[in-house]
Design an enzyme around this catalytic site. Structure first.
Site, mmCIF file in Angstrom:
data_model
loop_
_atom_site.group_PDB
_atom_site.id
_atom_site.type_symbol
_atom_site.label_atom_id
_atom_site.label_comp_id
_atom_site.label_asym_id
_atom_site.label_seq_id
_atom_site.Cartn_x
_atom_site.Cartn_y
_atom_site.Cartn_z
ATOM 1 N N PHE A 1 -41.142 -47.535 -34.092
ATOM 2 C CA PHE A 1 -41.604 -47.454 -35.393
ATOM 3 C C PHE A 1 -43.373 -47.329 -35.401
ATOM 4 C CE2 PHE A 1 -38.136 -50.499 -35.423
ATOM 5 C CZ PHE A 1 -37.250 -49.533 -35.588
ATOM 6 N N CYS A 2 -43.871 -46.739 -34.579
ATOM 7 C CA CYS A 2 -45.345 -46.353 -34.278
ATOM 8 C C CYS A 2 -45.867 -47.973 -34.404
ATOM 9 C CB CYS A 2 -46.059 -45.715 -35.363
ATOM 10 S SG CYS A 2 -45.209 -44.043 -35.601
ATOM 11 N N ALA A 3 -45.378 -48.936 -33.835
ATOM 12 C CA ALA A 3 -45.805 -50.254 -33.766
ATOM 13 C C ALA A 3 -45.353 -50.687 -32.328
ATOM 14 C CB ALA A 3 -45.646 -51.231 -34.747
#
Ligand code: PLP
Length: 468
Positions: A370-372
């Site tokens: 999730f882009c983290a």
């Protein structure tokens, strides 16, 4: 907790495409369940109707003559105020700048703060890449750590502020995490930052859509200096993002994008910039996106953000209870949280769970990091390891660390959650069979079923919307 269901029922009725059916196992069709609201929310029928009506008067704006241009210019300019008011901006102090999305808003701020290489930007360890990478390329980044409960460690944050001020130019934190939904007490963080003369940016991408947010205007030390959020995460997917901050920040220096619309006067050797926000909105602006977001926020105001938040809170508590009752599910993160919940099933790759839910249960959600990536690795207890790059490049998605994420909105229902829970049980009980029935597709970068005729189905739906 008293929950008034009227507002979320109305919201559900107004969601465009809520009754759309999709192909599931057995060549059947099932009403689609959308649990990926943290990525983008659907749009609203009443707003679409208003947009269609307004488009009769749509026109190029600013500097145009003619009634349509005059009206459209006023609408576009006033949308800044409407959107600023929705989040409690201080209209006497702040500028509301329209951009494309949260990522662009944060990047813009990273340019406009005129950071020097020795300056420090303090961020939390749970940030989306969009609130990390822009800072890494302009200044030194220090990371505030977690306490034992997975919350931001306020002692650690205070130590960092004490040690590094006045080099710290900004504290940049998410209002809510897009991985765990965890809510940061941003007004308390603002107070801590301000005590050291440091400004705060709230990445509101996951908070503004879920709760009434107030920048606390005025001289209150809890006020939020900068706020960024995206229209497409709050029922308005028409390409508008928002950056709000003190006008003086944008008065200084040159904008990073320059051209039409940004200037008062241009001489051979000199440029006189327009006042913000014009100076910051280079080129022809997104008039329709601005109108759509302003009307969407007016719609949400009418339903009552507090009502919607209560409904979501109740549904989130229900979902967590159901998930925690499954002994093969691990849920990540801690309270308080918005309706973003990440979890894993024992012994089944997250991407396979996502594929089964997509192709057989008719549920849309998201799997991965999730882009983290750093936060997800931390929660999974996985070390930073360059070997992981091999997994990405070799499409070994079963080995890539990650999670399954559902993100709820107030229009989702308990019945939808029950359907998910039933399927999670079914997957856990039949995991070996599912492993045999799915393969990794290097082309699609995910698992695909061997026995469901989805290719033809996807082609037909695609052709309907992309007519030759
Ligand atoms: C917390 C957070 N910040 C920033 C972003 C980036 O938003 P956008 O893709 O609209 O630029 C996201 C997107 O998911 C997000 O969840």
């Amino acid at each position: 907790m008293f929950v008034n269901k009227t507002s979320n029922m109305k919201l559900r009725r107004d969601i465009k495409g809520i009754n759309e059916r999709v192909l599931v196992k057995g060549n059947k069709r099932r009403k689609y369940i959308y649990f990926d609201n943290a990525a983008s929310t659907p749009t609203l029928i009443p707003v679409l109707n208003e947009m269609e009506d307004y488009l009769n008067w749509y026109s190029g704006i600013h500097r145009g003559t003619g009634y349509k241009s005059l009206i459209s210019s006023k609408i576009y300019d006033d949308c800044h105020e409407v959107i600023g008011n929705f989040v409690g901006a201080d209209l006497s102090r702040d500028t509301i700048v329209f951009v494309k999305n949260t990522t662009e808003a944060i990047n813009k701020l990273s340019y406009r703060l005129q950071l020097q290489p020795n300056d420090i930007v303090l961020i939390s360890s749970m940030e989306h890449h969009s609130n990390e990478l822009p800072w890494r390329s302009k200044a030194q980044v220090k990371y505030a750590q977690f306490d034992n409960n997975g919350k931001l460690d306020l002692n650690n944050l205070d130590c960092l502020l004490k040690r590094y001020h006045p080099r710290i130019k900004l504290l940049a934190v998410c209002g809510a995490s897009n991985v765990t939904g965890h809510i940061n007490d941003v007004h308390l963080l603002a107070q801590m930052a301000h005590a050291y003369g440091c400004k705060i940016l709230v990445d509101g991408a996951q908070l503004v859509p879920h709760q009434r947010f107030n920048m606390n205007p005025g001289s209150d030390s809890k006020h939020i200096d900068f706020l960024a959020f995206s229209g497409h995460k709050i029922y308005s997917p028409f390409g508008l993002g928002v950056l709000i901050g003190p006008r003086e920040t944008f008065m200084n220096g040159s904008p990073e994008y320059q051209g039409g619309g940004t200037v008062k006067l241009v001489f051979k050797n000199e440029v006189f910039w327009s006042d913000p926000p014009d100076k910051e909105e280079a080129g022809s602006p997104n008039v329709v996106g601005a109108y759509a977001l302003a009307r969407t926020l007016a719609y949400l105001d009418k339903l009552g953000m507090d009502n919607l938040a209560k409904n979501e809170e109740e549904l989130t508590a229900y979902t967590l209870e159901k998930l925690r009752a499954l002994n093969f599910v691990k849920v990540y993160g801690s309270q308080p949280r918005v309706g973003v919940i990440s979890f894993n099933l024992k012994d089944i790759p997250h991407a396979l769970v996502g594929a089964i839910l997509c192709f057989e249960a008719g549920i849309g959600l998201r799997t991965g990091c999730f882009c983290a990536q750093k936060y997800v690795r931390y929660l999974l207890g996985v070390k930073e390891d360059f070997e992981q790059l091999q997994f990405y490049e070799g499409n070994e998605i079963d080995k890539i660390p990650g999670m399954v994420r559902i993100s709820l909105a107030p229009y989702n229902t308990r019945e939808e959650v029950d359907h998910l829970i039933t399927w999670l049980r079914y997957i856990a009980d039949n995991k070996y069979e599912f492993r045999r029935r799915y393969k990794i597709s290097p082309v699609q970068g995910g698992y695909i079923p061997l026995d469901i005729l989805n290719k033809e189905y996807i082609k037909n739906v695609y052709n309907h919307y992309m007519k030759p």
